[in-house]
Design a protein around this motif. Structure first.
Motif, PDB file in Angstrom:
ATOM      1  N   GLY A  15      -6.812   3.973  11.045  1.00  0.00           N
ATOM      2  CA  GLY A  15      -5.673   3.757  10.151  1.00  0.00           C
ATOM      3  C   GLY A  15      -4.434   3.131  10.779  1.00  0.00           C
ATOM      4  O   GLY A  15      -3.370   3.130  10.157  1.00  0.00           O
TER       5      GLY A  15
ATOM      6  N   THR B 166      -3.687  -0.131  11.493  1.00  0.00           N
ATOM      7  CA  THR B 166      -3.218  -1.305  10.749  1.00  0.00           C
ATOM      8  C   THR B 166      -2.732  -0.884   9.363  1.00  0.00           C
ATOM      9  O   THR B 166      -1.693  -1.349   8.894  1.00  0.00           O
ATOM     10  CB  THR B 166      -4.353  -2.338  10.618  1.00  0.00           C
ATOM     11  N   SER B 167      -3.491   0.019   8.745  1.00  0.00           N
ATOM     12  CA  SER B 167      -3.107   0.453   7.395  1.00  0.00           C
ATOM     13  C   SER B 167      -1.712   1.050   7.411  1.00  0.00           C
ATOM     14  O   SER B 167      -0.893   0.771   6.525  1.00  0.00           O
ATOM     15  CB  SER B 167      -4.087   1.506   6.875  1.00  0.00           C
TER      16      SER B 167
ATOM     17  N   VAL C 174      -2.217   6.611   3.254  1.00  0.00           N
ATOM     18  CA  VAL C 174      -2.695   6.638   4.643  1.00  0.00           C
ATOM     19  C   VAL C 174      -2.771   8.110   5.058  1.00  0.00           C
ATOM     20  O   VAL C 174      -1.761   8.822   5.048  1.00  0.00           O
ATOM     21  CB  VAL C 174      -1.761   5.858   5.587  1.00  0.00           C
TER      22      VAL C 174
ATOM     23  N   PRO D 257     -11.856   7.779   9.776  1.00  0.00           N
ATOM     24  CA  PRO D 257     -11.599   7.690   8.328  1.00  0.00           C
ATOM     25  C   PRO D 257     -12.267   6.462   7.715  1.00  0.00           C
ATOM     26  O   PRO D 257     -12.726   6.516   6.573  1.00  0.00           O
ATOM     27  CB  PRO D 257     -10.077   7.586   8.249  1.00  0.00           C
TER      28      PRO D 257
ATOM     29  N   ARG E 116       0.849  -1.179   0.000  1.00  0.00           N
ATOM     30  CA  ARG E 116       0.000   0.000   0.000  1.00  0.00           C
ATOM     31  C   ARG E 116       0.890   1.236   0.000  1.00  0.00           C
ATOM     32  O   ARG E 116       1.766   1.367   0.874  1.00  0.00           O
ATOM     33  CB  ARG E 116      -0.864  -0.010   1.269  1.00  0.00           C
TER      34      ARG E 116
HETATM   35  N1  LIG Z   1      -5.997   7.407   8.238  1.00  0.00           N
HETATM   36  C1  LIG Z   1      -6.470   6.664   7.252  1.00  0.00           C
HETATM   37  N2  LIG Z   1      -6.063   6.892   5.989  1.00  0.00           N
HETATM   38  C2  LIG Z   1      -6.512   6.145   4.973  1.00  0.00           C
HETATM   39  N3  LIG Z   1      -7.398   5.161   5.119  1.00  0.00           N
HETATM   40  C3  LIG Z   1      -7.836   4.889   6.343  1.00  0.00           C
HETATM   41  C4  LIG Z   1      -7.396   5.627   7.474  1.00  0.00           C
HETATM   42  N4  LIG Z   1      -7.991   5.149   8.555  1.00  0.00           N
HETATM   43  C5  LIG Z   1      -8.770   4.159   8.152  1.00  0.00           C
HETATM   44  N5  LIG Z   1      -8.670   3.993   6.828  1.00  0.00           N
HETATM   45  C6  LIG Z   1      -9.376   2.974   6.046  1.00  0.00           C
HETATM   46  O1  LIG Z   1     -10.287   2.334   6.916  1.00  0.00           O
HETATM   47  C7  LIG Z   1     -10.159   0.934   6.903  1.00  0.00           C
HETATM   48  C8  LIG Z   1      -9.793   0.414   8.279  1.00  0.00           C
HETATM   49  O2  LIG Z   1      -8.550   0.956   8.671  1.00  0.00           O
HETATM   50  P1  LIG Z   1      -7.546   0.226   9.686  1.00  0.00           P
HETATM   51  O3  LIG Z   1      -7.812  -1.222   9.746  1.00  0.00           O
HETATM   52  O4  LIG Z   1      -6.166   0.647   9.337  1.00  0.00           O
HETATM   53  O5  LIG Z   1      -7.977   0.877  11.045  1.00  0.00           O
HETATM   54  P2  LIG Z   1      -7.486   0.513  12.504  1.00  0.00           P
HETATM   55  O6  LIG Z   1      -7.217   1.802  13.195  1.00  0.00           O
HETATM   56  O7  LIG Z   1      -6.373  -0.437  12.464  1.00  0.00           O
HETATM   57  O8  LIG Z   1      -8.779  -0.159  13.096  1.00  0.00           O
HETATM   58  P3  LIG Z   1      -8.895  -1.184  14.319  1.00  0.00           P
HETATM   59  O9  LIG Z   1      -8.439  -0.480  15.542  1.00  0.00           O
HETATM   60  O10 LIG Z   1     -10.349  -1.490  14.348  1.00  0.00           O
HETATM   61  O11 LIG Z   1      -8.055  -2.353  13.972  1.00  0.00           O
HETATM   62  C9  LIG Z   1      -9.111   0.623   5.861  1.00  0.00           C
HETATM   63  O12 LIG Z   1      -9.778   0.208   4.703  1.00  0.00           O
HETATM   64  C10 LIG Z   1      -8.403   1.911   5.579  1.00  0.00           C
HETATM   65  O13 LIG Z   1      -8.143   2.057   4.214  1.00  0.00           O
END
Ligand SMILES: Nc1ncnc2c1ncn2[C@@H]1O[C@H](COP(=O)(O)OP(=O)(O)OP(=O)(O)O)[C@@H](O)[C@H]1O
Length: 626
Positions: free
Chosen positions: A317, A319-320, A271, A544, A266
């Protein structure tokens, strides 16, 4: 029964040449011996005698010698092979549960000898030996393989696409046995054998062993070949992020990292995060991974490790970013779930000790890992120290916590103990930083914390633009305009052909200009709409992921996404309000129940005390009476 049978003609009047007159019930010893060496001999010889009058038994000594040679040759060849194998051959055995198996088999599949093989194994996935472990397993491993399997007809009905490049590629590898091939001018052997030691249970494809052998006592050619297998395999991963998961080897209690999927990396830019934070993280990691930094650390006696904690609400975001940063630095990502029932301290320790020199280790949702202080969950003192600040947690909260098999102290030891590979990047993510023990996130274990917030106004417009921006491939190109501009054929071309090509080239340039022009206009329009969208959606209210989810519903209609944004916000706010109310109610109910329980316990305690007091006073009275 044919009476003229030379073999079994006891009742026959036919005279046997050589004076043999075999009896049906008791064939002569010579014939019996020949029958033993050449099963079916008597039948054959009687047939031959019948038609040619040639008695094969006359050639008894010759046939005996031939029979013995045949009989012994099997043993001799086994012995010769065993001798050669032990003294004049070099062999590399490749374990099926090691990634080297994938590397080797994928190399073999591309070789001519494998393609020519008459007996072969047909696979659509060369890693299928572990299909039962990871369903999401490497379908994308083949670079050439396209993932499109569904298409739509003119009426918009889905149709499956099973032709040409899109078809799932079938790979052929030689079947069980020994196969010879030439490699760098040397004759080598590829052997695939059934693993007889393995029990009958377990998938069939599991039960095999592969090895590579060369003639001569120097195994360097095999090492060169294995190196080539590895580098070829690695090339496939160049633009991908390879993900490994920690678990147990199939059918054993041995822990191992299993490659489970490789994804197209990615881009870090996708992000959406505060630019300063992003740049700070990039710079920090770049500095850490620089080849000179390891020496810098070791000169100062500081363990060469780096840890990051990404915290914030779900869908912001974390994990992303972990995946994007691993892809950016071309590092493999190793994920381990501390919640997994198979994960105990020993297994986790082994997994950490098997990490490669440089990689990203991802521990997701560390607050839910259910860390205990000892393995014995019954000890009250353990529970009171469960991740959460050093202060004691309430009993009811403790009850709700998942009870892990890994103690916090063991995890800390693993993270910075000798077993932990130096050079790794540890990323922990959590939605509840306040629940984490201070020891887990102290500097040295966590060197940088990044907070992920709900979408700000600038993030909203960035996400909007990222989704609606016109990218290559978004605008369908007319087939007449799609010109492949490869090297020109050296064969003579007619004037007409040259003109044609020039015309096509012109059209292609025109199409490209049109695309750029259209893209510019579209992007300008999207930027304006993005601003509008950001003004409608309230600041810091949605994650997001929520915004992305809404925009994806209108992914081809940015105007509509803006038009319906206010309605979406309203609905979401109502839902969120309901959710908050529901949670508050639940909390209220929980507190009420807790209060009731406490009151009941208090009452019981008081009753017990009163009873004890009563007993004491009656005893005192008794003594007095005495
Ligand atoms: N800051 C960001 N920029 C771009 N895309 C985002 C962002 N935050 C979330 N997304 C989008 O939202 C979806 C979920 O994001 P992600 O899994 O990274 O969130 P997370 O914070 O790890 O969530 P969790 O705490 O529930 O695991 C992904 O498809 C991602 O593309």
């Amino acid at each position: 029964m044919n009476s003229s049978n030379p073999q079994y003609g006891a009742a026959s009047s036919t005279a046997w040449p050589g004076g043999h007159n075999p009896d049906l019930s008791s064939p002569n010893p010579q014939t019996a011996l020949l029958e033993l060496l050449f099963p079916g001999f008597s039948l054959l010889s009687s047939g031959i005698y019948k038609y040619t009058k040639v008695d094969l038994t006359v050639y008894f000594p010759l046939l005996m010698a031939l029979g013995l040679v045949t009989f012994a040759s099997r043993y001799i060849s086994d012995w010769v092979w065993g001798f050669m194998d032990s003294y004049i051959m070099s062999t590399a055995d490749i374990r099926i549960d090691d990634e080297m198996y994938n590397m080797c088999i994928s190399w073999v599949a591309n070789q001519q000898f494998a393609k020519r093989s008459r007996r072969f194994v047909a696979n659509t996935n060369l890693n299928s030996r572990t299909w039962f472990l990871w369903r999401e397993y490497d379908n994308e491993d083949d670079e050439e393989e396209e993932q499109v399997t569904v298409d739509f007809d003119e009426d918009g009905n889905p149709v499956s696409k099973v032709s040409g490049k899109e078809e799932k590629k079938v790979r052929f590898t030689p079947s069980f046995g020994t196969h010879y091939f030439w490699y760098r001018g040397r004759l080598l052997l590829f052997s695939r054998t059934k693993d007889v030691r393995q029990g009958s249970y377990g998938p069939v494809s599991e039960r095999e062993e592969i090895s590579l052998s060369s003639f001569g006592r120097n195994p360097s050619i095999l090492k060169q070949l294995l190196d080539e297998c590895r580098s070829d395999f690695m090339k496939q991963d160049e633009s991908r992020t390879v993900i490994y998961r920690g678990g147990l080897k199939s059918g054993t209690s041995e822990p191992q990292w299993t490659r489970c999927v490789s994804r197209v990396s990615r881009p870090f830019s996708t992000v959406v995060l505060d630019e300063k934070l992003k740049q700070g993280l990039l710079d920090d990691m770049r500095d850490y991974l620089h080849p000179n930094t390891r020496r810098w650390y070791s000169n100062r006696g500081i363990p060469y490790r780096r840890g990051y904690l990404l915290h914030g609400l779900p869908g912001t975001g974390k994990t992303s970013l972990s995946f994007a940063i691993a892809g950016y630095f071309k590092l493999k990502i190793y994920i381990v779930s501390l919640n997994s029932p198979s994960m105990d301290e020993n297994n986790l320790g082994t997994l950490f000790s098997e990490l490669p020199k440089q990689c990203v280790v991802l521990l997701e949702d560390i607050d839910t890992a259910g860390l205990t202080h000892t393995r014995d969950d019954k000890e009250e003192t353990d529970l009171t120290k469960v991740p959460g600040n050093s202060t004691a947690a309430k009993p009811s909260e403790q009850e709700k916590k998942p009870q892990g098999r890994i103690s916090l102290s063991a995890l800390l030891n693993i993270l910075d103990g000798v077993a932990s590979q130096e050079g790794r990047v540890l990323i922990m993510t959590t939605n509840h930083i306040e629940k984490l023990d201070e020891a887990l996130i102290r500097p040295g274990r966590v060197d940088m914390m990044i907070k992920f917030d709900l979408a700000t106004q600038s993030m909203l417009s960035t996400i909007f633009c990222a989704i609606f921006a016109t990218l290559e491939g978004d605008i369908p190109v007319k087939s007449s305009q799609a010109v492949i501009r490869g090297p020109k054929s050296t064969s003579r071309r007619s004037e007409n052909q040259i003109l044609d090509e020039r015309q096509q080239e012109k059209e292609a340039i025109k199409a490209e200009m049109e695309f750029l022009d259209r893209k510019k206009k579209e992007d300008e329009k999207v930027a304006v709409l993005g601003e509008e969208f950001a003004n409608i959606v309230p600041n810091m209210t949605f994650s997001p992921a929520e915004v992305q989810g809404y925009l994806l519903k209108h992914k081809r209609e940015p105007e509509r996404a803006v038009q319906e944004a206010a309605e979406w916000v309203k609905t979401m706010m109502t839902e969120k309000k309901k959710e908050i109310e529901r949670k508050a109610k639940e909390e209220e109910e929980r507190l009420r129940k807790e209060k009731e329980k406490k009151a009941k316990e208090e009452e019981e305690k008081n009753a017990e005390n009163k009873e004890d007091e009563g007993n004491d006073s009656s005893e005192v009275n008794g003594v007095k009476d005495d």
